[in-house]
Design an enzyme around this catalytic site. Structure first.
Site, PDB file in Angstrom:
ATOM      1  N   GLN A   1      -0.309 -10.195   5.636  1.00  0.00           N
ATOM      2  CA  GLN A   1      -1.498 -10.402   6.450  1.00  0.00           C
ATOM      3  C   GLN A   1      -1.730 -11.890   6.693  1.00  0.00           C
ATOM      4  OE1 GLN A   1      -4.358  -8.430   3.805  1.00  0.00           O
ATOM      5  NE2 GLN A   1      -4.722  -6.921   5.414  1.00  0.00           N
TER       6      GLN A   1
ATOM      7  N   HIS B   1     -14.533 -11.625   5.426  1.00  0.00           N
ATOM      8  CA  HIS B   1     -13.100 -11.293   5.436  1.00  0.00           C
ATOM      9  C   HIS B   1     -12.635 -11.363   6.886  1.00  0.00           C
ATOM     10  CE1 HIS B   1     -13.538  -9.010   1.458  1.00  0.00           C
ATOM     11  NE2 HIS B   1     -14.794  -9.138   1.874  1.00  0.00           N
TER      12      HIS B   1
ATOM     13  N   ASP C   1      -4.374 -13.503   6.378  1.00  0.00           N
ATOM     14  CA  ASP C   1      -5.661 -13.153   5.795  1.00  0.00           C
ATOM     15  C   ASP C   1      -6.492 -14.396   5.529  1.00  0.00           C
ATOM     16  OD1 ASP C   1      -7.511 -11.390   4.897  1.00  0.00           O
ATOM     17  OD2 ASP C   1      -6.448 -10.814   3.074  1.00  0.00           O
TER      18      ASP C   1
ATOM     19  N   ARG D   1       0.851  -1.188   0.000  1.00  0.00           N
ATOM     20  CA  ARG D   1       0.000   0.000   0.000  1.00  0.00           C
ATOM     21  C   ARG D   1       0.886   1.237   0.000  1.00  0.00           C
ATOM     22  NH1 ARG D   1      -4.667  -1.977   4.384  1.00  0.00           N
ATOM     23  NH2 ARG D   1      -5.230  -3.862   3.204  1.00  0.00           N
TER      24      ARG D   1
END
Length: 669
Positions: free
Chosen positions: A407, A541, A409, A389
C-alpha cells in the site's frame, strides 16, 4: 366500516386506500400506463413487492425502469430465481442454495444431483432456453410468510439439505418469507427476503445471458461441499445487454492478466498463491509509480517510515483487528519448539504473532515514541507497506485481489482543529494524481456501519469533518459524482472514497481517507496540548493508489497496455534493418540511456516487419528503425505504437530532446 389508509405520493398528493390495498392498486388508480410500468414500490423507504398490502398510512414511491438502480437489482434478483427454477426443471434432484444479484447480473449456486457431476458451460444454452420458457409462462411471484420450523420441514421433505441447514441459523420466532411461482399450488418455491417483480413475464427474455460456470464451496468454506456456480448477466432490455456484451468483449481484450503475459510483466503460480512474481518489465512500472508517489507525498510534507511485517497478537487485540479481522490474518506462533521434541509442534499456551494486514497500528507505535506536543502536529507518516491478508482462494483475481500487496499508505496525526484542512489538502493532492493518469473520478462519503467502535458523538464529528473538507475543496458537486453511502464506513471510522472511471466506463474504488478517533484511544496515543494536559490526536488514514498491485492492474486495463511514455517499462526500442547498422543502433541506444530513457536495442537477424510486430505486441511506445541511410545521416525513423501515420524521420539529437521531454513524469512540485 372499511378502514382507510392515507398513502402519500412523491408529488405531495395523498390517496385514501382501503385496508388490504397494495401499491399495485395505487398504480392502477393513477392510470393504466403506470400500472404497466410499475415494477416494485418503496413504502416508507423500504423496497417492496407491488402486491404486498399496506400496513397503515404510508409514504409511497412507485419504482419503474427509470429508477435504474432499483430496477436492475430487482430484475437481476428475479433472473437468479428463474435460473434456479429452470435448472431444477431440467435436472431433477439438483439442490438449490443461494443466488444473489451482482453488479452486472446474478449467479446461483447448485449442488448437482448425485451421479450427475458438476455443471459445465455446455449446459448453459439448454438452461437459457428453459429460462425463456419460464419467463414466457408469466407466472406470478407470490410472497408468503412461514415459521422457521415449517420452512425447515418443507426443505427436508423436498431433499433440500442445504436450505434446511441454513434456515436453522435464522432467528428463532421471526417470520420467514418464501416466494412461490405459479397459480394455486406453486410450480416452484424458494426461501427469499424479496422483493420480487409481480410475475416472471415482467422480465425481458432477450435481456439476459448466462456467461460461465465455476466452482464454489458451500458458505465459502473449503471444508464444505463443492457447488456449481452459474453466472449470468442481466439488464432491463435487449439494448442494454448488447451494450454490456460489447463492453465485456473490450474488457477481455484489456484483461491485465492476458496483457501481463504478452508484455512479460508478471506471473502468479501455486507455489505462492495470491502473491505476485514481478518480472523486470513489470517491476519497472512499479518503481516508476513508487518514485512518482514519493515525490507527491514529499511535496505534501510527509515523512516516510518502515515498519515490521510481523507483530505480536496482543497489539492486534488492542487495536481491535484480532476480534474483527482475525479470519483474514496470517497467524504464526511466536516460538516453534524443536521438531525433535515430543508433543505438538505448537503448544496450547503459545504466544501468537500475525503478519500485518494493515500498517496503521505500527504507525501509532512510531507516534508514541517520545512525547509529542501540539506544536508537532500534524505529523504525517507514510509507508510503502507490504501487507498480507488471507483472502479466500476463489476471491483471488490477478493483480486485482491478492494476498500479499503493498500500500502507498499514510497516517496523519492531527489536532481536532486541523482535520478539515488536512483532508481538504489530501482531496486536492488526490485530484492532481488521478488527473495525471487520465482518470475522471467520483468522491463518495461512506458513513457509519451498524457494527462499529466509538460513540455516536465521535461519528457525528468525523462525518461532518469529512463532508466539510470536500465542500471546501469544491468537490461536493454533481461534477465530482458526490454521494453519501449509509452503512459503508469501516468499523472504526467513516471514509471518503475515490471511484475512478476507466477508458471503457468501469469504476474502481482506489483512494481513501478515514477520520479515526477510535484507534488512538485503543492504543493510548496522546500529545501534550497548549494547556499542558494530555489530549488524543485524531488519526487520518489515507492512500491514493490503494495498493500498487491493483493500481497497476487498473492502469494496464485503462490504457489497454499502451502506457504513456513516462510509465512504459521499455520506452524505446532501437531496431536494425541490416546488420551494417548494428554499431549505429548501439550508439543511439547508449545516447538514449544517457539521457535517462529506458531504451533497448534489437540487433537480431530478423526481418524488420517481424521486429515491429513483436515489439508492438509488447506495447513498446516508440520504435526507432535504423539502417544504412540513418547511420550515414545521423537520423532515426520513428514508429509510434498505435499510430496510423507512416514513420517519421528525425535527427538523432532532436529525437532525444523530444522524447526526453515527453517521458518526463508529471511535475508534482
Amino acid at each position: 366500516m372499511t378502514k382507510m389508509f392515507k398513502i402519500s405520493l412523491p408529488d405531495g398528493s395523498v390517496r385514501e386506500m382501503a385496508e388490504g390495498s397494495t401499491p399495485a392498486d395505487v398504480a392502477a388508480a393513477i392510470g393504466p400506463g403506470l400500472a404497466k410500468a410499475a415494477l416494485a414500490a418503496r413504502v416508507d423507504g423500504e423496497l417492496r413487492d407491488l402486491n404486498r398490502p399496506f400496513e397503515g398510512d404510508s409514504q409511497l414511491a412507485l419504482v419503474t425502469s427509470r429508477d435504474e438502480k432499483d430496477a436492475l437489482e430487482l430484475v437481476r434478483h428475479d433472473f437468479a430465481h428463474v435460473l434456479a427454477e429452470a435448472v431444477q426443471n431440467i435436472f431433477p434432484g439438483t439442490q438449490i442454495t443461494f443466488g444473489p444479484a451482482t453488479d452486472d447480473g446474478f449467479y446461483y449456486d447448485f449442488a448437482p444431483a448425485p451421479g450427475r457431476g458438476m455443471f459445465t458451460d455446455e449446459d448453459l444454452p439448454l438452461i437459457e432456453e428453459e429460462m425463456r420458457r419460464v419467463i414466457a409462462a408469466d407466472k406470478p411471484l407470490v410472497r408468503e410468510v412461514w415459521s422457521r420450523e415449517k420452512v425447515r420441514q418443507f426443505f427436508l421433505d423436498h431433499g433440500e439439505s442445504f436450505k434446511a441447514e441454513w434456515v436453522m441459523e435464522l432467528p428463532e420466532g421471526e417470520p420467514i418469507t418464501m416466494y412461490k411461482t405459479g397459480h394455486g399450488e406453486a410450480d416452484w418455491i424458494d426461501l427469499c427476503r424479496g422483493p420480487h417483480l409481480a410475475s416472471t413475464g415482467k422480465l425481458d427474455p432477450q435481456a439476459f445471458k448466462l456467461t460461465r460456470v465455476s466452482g464454489a464451496y458451500w458458505r465459502g468454506d473449503q471444508a464444505n461441499p463443492m457447488l456449481s456456480r452459474i453466472y449470468g448477466t442481466a439488464w432491463l432490455n435487449k439494448k442494454q445487454l448488447a451494450e454490456h456484451l460489447v463492453r465485456l468483449e473490450e474488457a477481455a481484450k484489456r484483461d491485465h492478466r492476458k496483457l501481463g503475459r504478452e508484455m512479460n510483466l508478471f506471473h502468479l503460480q501455486e507455489e505462492a498463491h495470491g502473491s505476485v512474481f514481478w518480472h523486470p518489465q513489470g517491476y519497472a512500472i512499479y518503481r516508476v509509480l513508487e518514485d512518482y508517489i514519493r515525490r507527491a507525498v514529499q511535496g505534501a510534507e510527509c515523512l516516510e517510515v518502515k515498519t515490521p511485517q510481523v507483530m505480536d497478537a496482543r497489539q492486534w487485540e488492542k487495536s481491535g483487528h484480532w476480534g474483527k479481522y482475525r479470519e483474514n490474518m496470517f497467524v504464526i506462533p511466536d516460538e516453534v519448539p524443536n521438531t525433535e521434541d515430543e508433543g505438538p509442534l505448537v503448544s496450547d499456551d503459545a504466544q501468537w504473532m500475525a503478519l500485518k494486514p494493515m500498517n496503521c497500528p505500527a504507525h501509532v507505535l512510531i507516534f508514541k515514541q517520545g512525547i509529542k506536543s501540539y506544536r508537532d502536529l500534524p505529523l504525517r507518516l507514510v509507508e510503502n507497506g507490504c501487507c498480507h491478508r488471507n483472502e479466500p482462494h476463489g476471491a483471488l483475481h490477478g493483480l486485482m485481489r491478492v494476498r500479499q500487496f503493498t500500500q502507498d499508505d499514510g497516517h496523519i496525526f492531527c489536532r481536532e482543529d486541523q482535520i478539515v484542512e488536512e483532508v481538504r489538502n489530501f482531496c486536492q493532492l488526490a485530484d492532481r494524481v488521478y488527473k495525471d493518469f487520465g482518470f475522471t473520478y467520483a468522491v463518495k462519503l461512506a458513513l457509519r456501519p451498524d457494527q462499529r467502535f466509538g460513540s455516536d458523538e465521535d461519528w457525528d464529528k468525523a462525518e461532518a469533518e469529512l463532508r466539510q473538507a470536500v465542500i471546501d475543496a469544491g468537490m461536493a458537486t454533481e461534477e465530482y459524482g458526490w454521494e453519501e453511502l449509509p452503512g459503508e464506513g469501516a468499523f472504526y471510522a467513516p471514509k471518503l472514497e475515490w471511484h475512478l472511471t476507466d477508458a471503457i466506463g468501469r469504476t474502481w474504488q482506489v483512494g481513501t481517507i478515514q477520520s479515526d478517533r477510535v484507534l488512538p484511544e485503543r492504543l493510548d496515543a496522546s500529545y501534550v496540548g497548549e494547556d499542558g494536559e494530555r489530549h488524543r490526536p485524531v488519526m487520518l488514514h489515507r492512500a491514493i493508489f490503494g495498493s500498487y498491485e491493483r493500481f497497476i492492474g487498473i492502469l494496464i486495463e485503462h490504457f489497454a497496455g499502451k502506457l504513456p511514455l513516462w510509465l512504459a517499462p521499455t520506452q524505446i526500442v532501437v531496431a536494425t534493418i541490416v546488420s551494417d547498422a548494428d554499431a549505429y543502433a548501439q550508439l543511439v541506444t547508449d545516447k538514449l540511456k544517457a539521457a535517462g530513457l529506458r531504451a533497448e536495442v534489437d540487433l537480431r537477424n530478423e526481418k524488420i516487419n517481424y521486429k515491429v510486430r513483436e515489439h508492438s505486441l509488447a506495447k513498446v511506445p516508440l520504435l526507432l528503425v535504423v539502417g544504412k541511410r540513418e547511420a550515414e545521416e545521423g537520423t532515426v525513423a520513428v514508429r509510434r505504437l498505435g499510430s496510423d501515420e507512416h514513420q517519421k524521420v528525425m535527427g538523432l539529437d532532436d529525437a532525444i530532446s523530444a522524447f526526453t521531454a515527453e517521458a518526463t513524469a508529471p511535475d508534482l512540485s
